[in-house]
Design a protein around this motif. Sequence first.
Motif, PDB file in Angstrom:
ATOM      1  N   ALA A 265       0.786  -1.358  -0.042  1.00  0.00           N
ATOM      2  CA  ALA A 265      -0.055  -0.239  -0.089  1.00  0.00           C
ATOM      3  C   ALA A 265       0.789   0.985  -0.096  1.00  0.00           C
ATOM      4  O   ALA A 265       0.653   2.266  -0.633  1.00  0.00           O
ATOM      5  CB  ALA A 265      -0.775  -0.006   1.182  1.00  0.00           C
ATOM      6  N   ASP A 266       1.907   1.248   0.802  1.00  0.00           N
ATOM      7  CA  ASP A 266       2.744   2.468   0.682  1.00  0.00           C
ATOM      8  C   ASP A 266       3.294   2.687  -0.475  1.00  0.00           C
ATOM      9  O   ASP A 266       3.481   3.693  -1.077  1.00  0.00           O
ATOM     10  CB  ASP A 266       3.995   2.089   1.742  1.00  0.00           C
ATOM     11  CG  ASP A 266       3.501   2.356   3.221  1.00  0.00           C
ATOM     12  OD1 ASP A 266       2.322   2.882   3.377  1.00  0.00           O
ATOM     13  OD2 ASP A 266       4.279   2.030   4.157  1.00  0.00           O
TER      14      ASP A 266
ATOM     15  N   ILE B  21       2.001   2.005  -3.487  1.00  0.00           N
ATOM     16  CA  ILE B  21       0.701   2.492  -4.217  1.00  0.00           C
ATOM     17  C   ILE B  21       0.750   3.988  -3.936  1.00  0.00           C
ATOM     18  O   ILE B  21       0.317   4.803  -4.901  1.00  0.00           O
ATOM     19  CB  ILE B  21      -0.156   1.807  -4.065  1.00  0.00           C
ATOM     20  CG1 ILE B  21       0.072   0.091  -4.506  1.00  0.00           C
ATOM     21  CG2 ILE B  21      -1.494   2.368  -4.753  1.00  0.00           C
ATOM     22  CD1 ILE B  21      -1.329  -0.667  -4.213  1.00  0.00           C
ATOM     23  N   ARG B  22       0.731   4.404  -2.589  1.00  0.00           N
ATOM     24  CA  ARG B  22       0.420   5.710  -2.260  1.00  0.00           C
ATOM     25  C   ARG B  22       1.598   6.554  -2.743  1.00  0.00           C
ATOM     26  O   ARG B  22       1.288   7.802  -3.348  1.00  0.00           O
ATOM     27  CB  ARG B  22       0.274   5.786  -0.614  1.00  0.00           C
ATOM     28  CG  ARG B  22       0.202   7.232  -0.128  1.00  0.00           C
ATOM     29  CD  ARG B  22       0.302   7.271   1.110  1.00  0.00           C
ATOM     30  NE  ARG B  22       1.258   6.548   1.893  1.00  0.00           N
ATOM     31  CZ  ARG B  22       2.356   7.219   2.033  1.00  0.00           C
ATOM     32  NH1 ARG B  22       2.726   8.450   1.518  1.00  0.00           N
ATOM     33  NH2 ARG B  22       3.595   6.672   2.431  1.00  0.00           N
ATOM     34  N   ILE B  23       2.922   6.165  -2.522  1.00  0.00           N
ATOM     35  CA  ILE B  23       3.971   6.996  -2.957  1.00  0.00           C
ATOM     36  C   ILE B  23       3.830   7.197  -4.632  1.00  0.00           C
ATOM     37  O   ILE B  23       4.054   8.364  -5.061  1.00  0.00           O
ATOM     38  CB  ILE B  23       5.147   6.551  -2.549  1.00  0.00           C
ATOM     39  CG1 ILE B  23       5.380   6.395  -1.173  1.00  0.00           C
ATOM     40  CG2 ILE B  23       6.597   7.198  -3.226  1.00  0.00           C
ATOM     41  CD1 ILE B  23       6.657   5.751  -0.396  1.00  0.00           C
TER      42      ILE B  23
ATOM     43  N   ARG C  75       1.417   7.236  -6.513  1.00  0.00           N
ATOM     44  CA  ARG C  75       0.235   8.043  -6.907  1.00  0.00           C
ATOM     45  C   ARG C  75       0.527   9.541  -6.779  1.00  0.00           C
ATOM     46  O   ARG C  75       0.476  10.245  -7.526  1.00  0.00           O
ATOM     47  CB  ARG C  75      -1.175   7.658  -6.127  1.00  0.00           C
ATOM     48  CG  ARG C  75      -2.228   8.279  -6.668  1.00  0.00           C
ATOM     49  CD  ARG C  75      -3.447   8.127  -5.716  1.00  0.00           C
ATOM     50  NE  ARG C  75      -4.567   9.086  -6.115  1.00  0.00           N
ATOM     51  CZ  ARG C  75      -5.300   8.800  -7.261  1.00  0.00           C
ATOM     52  NH1 ARG C  75      -5.226   7.713  -7.935  1.00  0.00           N
ATOM     53  NH2 ARG C  75      -6.282   9.706  -7.425  1.00  0.00           N
ATOM     54  N   GLU C  76       1.315   9.675  -5.620  1.00  0.00           N
ATOM     55  CA  GLU C  76       1.674  11.108  -5.095  1.00  0.00           C
ATOM     56  C   GLU C  76       2.556  11.616  -5.990  1.00  0.00           C
ATOM     57  O   GLU C  76       2.862  12.463  -6.362  1.00  0.00           O
ATOM     58  CB  GLU C  76       2.156  11.159  -3.750  1.00  0.00           C
ATOM     59  CG  GLU C  76       0.934  10.775  -2.752  1.00  0.00           C
ATOM     60  CD  GLU C  76       1.619  10.824  -1.395  1.00  0.00           C
ATOM     61  OE1 GLU C  76       2.828  10.639  -1.230  1.00  0.00           O
ATOM     62  OE2 GLU C  76       0.799  10.742  -0.111  1.00  0.00           O
TER      63      GLU C  76
ATOM     64  N   PRO D 136       2.797   2.092 -10.139  1.00  0.00           N
ATOM     65  CA  PRO D 136       2.978   1.475  -8.769  1.00  0.00           C
ATOM     66  C   PRO D 136       3.815   0.142  -8.875  1.00  0.00           C
ATOM     67  O   PRO D 136       4.566  -0.100  -7.936  1.00  0.00           O
ATOM     68  CB  PRO D 136       1.440   1.088  -8.379  1.00  0.00           C
ATOM     69  CG  PRO D 136       0.919   1.143  -9.526  1.00  0.00           C
ATOM     70  CD  PRO D 136       1.408   2.065 -10.588  1.00  0.00           C
TER      71      PRO D 136
ATOM     72  N   SER E  14      -6.658   3.723  -8.203  1.00  0.00           N
ATOM     73  CA  SER E  14      -5.486   4.311  -7.613  1.00  0.00           C
ATOM     74  C   SER E  14      -4.471   4.735  -8.802  1.00  0.00           C
ATOM     75  O   SER E  14      -3.226   5.323  -8.243  1.00  0.00           O
ATOM     76  CB  SER E  14      -4.771   2.971  -6.702  1.00  0.00           C
ATOM     77  OG  SER E  14      -4.077   1.970  -7.599  1.00  0.00           O
TER      78      SER E  14
END
Length: 304
Positions: free
Chosen positions: A76-77, A79-81, A83-84, A89, A178
């Motif tokens: 998940a981390d 994917i978040r990074i 996206r930002e 991913p 995402s």
Amino acid sequence: MNNSLQPDPTVIGGVPKAPLAFLPDPVAVFEKRAGRFAFLADHGGNLAPYLRFLGDLTALQARLARDLPALAPVPADRIRIARESRMPPIDRAALATDEGMHATLDRFLAEAAALDMPEPARLALSAVTAAGIADRHWLLDNILSDRIPEDSAAPHLFVGAAVQVHLARLAATLDAASLVKIRTGTCPTCGGRPATSSVMGATGIESTRYATCGCCATQWNEVRVVCLCCGSNAAISYRSAETDEATVKAEVCGDCNSWVKILYQVKNASLDPIADDVFSLGLDMLMKDTDFRRGGFNPFIAGY
């Protein structure tokens, strides 16, 4: 060859906002593709033996996609990074040495040995199977970098097929919501190049264009008349081996001197982004007589 500088009339219409991406269902993707290869082999003339071999190879991809142990999802981390930072991913650079990728390759090579294939392909399979870890890293890194040396296309075909299985299964663990747009011609899931693009005919996305990643099978939305290699729309034209009504054409960019096939699924829903790329090899042969370079990446037609 038919050269067309006319506007594409099917650009008009479509939906106000198409989804950014469709993630693959690996078993369904490979099963459908295997069926398409089998159908095309019955109409393939001199290309029929190769199409039949690729159909068997793709059926193996479908079996492995169904039978291999489930992959751990992308963290998940990560994917978040991604996206930002507007990055894909899936980190391709890390996969050449990934244990799961190598396990998929080992299984694929072992089961491919049971398939009927031409003797040159059998020799290439044997060479990859016997290759040491450094050579396998090199082969994987080439595929994951969307490049295949012309003098070693055959061994890369098998490695490319294994990479397709692994990346499609990894992509399937993601949530399409995402993903973010990266840049023109870049897969938002793994950062890869498209094999081809397709003008869609499915309900709700009629006449919109989706590029298909040559490795992970993600399909993502692209502007209809734009070069997938450089992003320019200033000098786009279309060429075909048949007529203006052809369902597979070369979208040619006069700015960067590249071309990528575009498939009109809106005219023929059975077209497959990979199988029909191979079946339309005659178009590649015609384009080789021009000053334009092929921009689509498909491990199954490397070296042609």
